[in-house]
Design a protein around this motif. Structure first.
Motif: not given
Length: 165
Positions: A29-37
């Motif tokens: 499977w695909e999974l991303r970590s998101l980091q932003f304001g």
């Protein structure tokens, strides 16, 4: 606006970082970590963004994040009780005219001082809207700009859309 690592952000805001954590090849499977304001890319500002004690995103009714809207042309009369989208720059000198027509939300090319004043008057603001040149001039369209339901959120990226008939 597409949200991607390294995209431009307002000075002082956190950088955008998107990392692939899982892949089909390794994990199935695909999974991303998101980091932003909370004010990254195309976004909506809650009243609390610039006014302490004002309503956060999760306290604002969903009905306020969509409705009929107009692309406002320079020098044109402002429509009443509709969202206003400005392609050309507008600042706080237009505040009285905007308040007189009681918009549900305002977006587009608005100055920070106008944004602050509109939020004080409980008018949502949308920033970094794109493709405004595709909107009809002088005709209403339906605008939708729903935020993520962030607990005590001061703003959120949105997928802003216009439905043009």
């Amino acid at each position: 606006m597409p949200i991607e690592s390294g995209m431009p952000v307002f000075p002082g805001d956190p950088p955008v970082k998107i990392d692939r954590i899982h892949t089909y090849r390794e994990n199935g499977w695909e999974l991303r970590s998101l980091q932003f304001g909370s004010h990254t890319g195309t976004h909506v500002d809650a009243f609390s963004h610039m006014h302490q004690g004002a309503e956060n995103l999760d306290q604002i009714p969903l009905e306020q994040f969509f409705g009929p809207a107009y692309l406002v042309e320079k020098g044109a009369a402002l429509p009443r009780n509709s969202g206003l989208i400005f392609q050309e720059a507008v600042d706080e000198t237009q505040l009285k005219a905007i308040l007189d027509v009681q918009p549900k939300f305002v977006g587009g090319n608005i100055s920070e001082s106008l944004e602050r004043a509109l939020l004080k008057h409980r008018i949502l603001t949308y920033t970094n809207l794109v493709h405004l040149e595709k909107l009809p001039k002088g005709k209403p369209f339906m605008f939708y700009g729903f935020p993520l339901k962030i607990k005590a959120g001061d703003g959120s990226p949105v997928r802003a859309i216009a439905i043009i008939e």
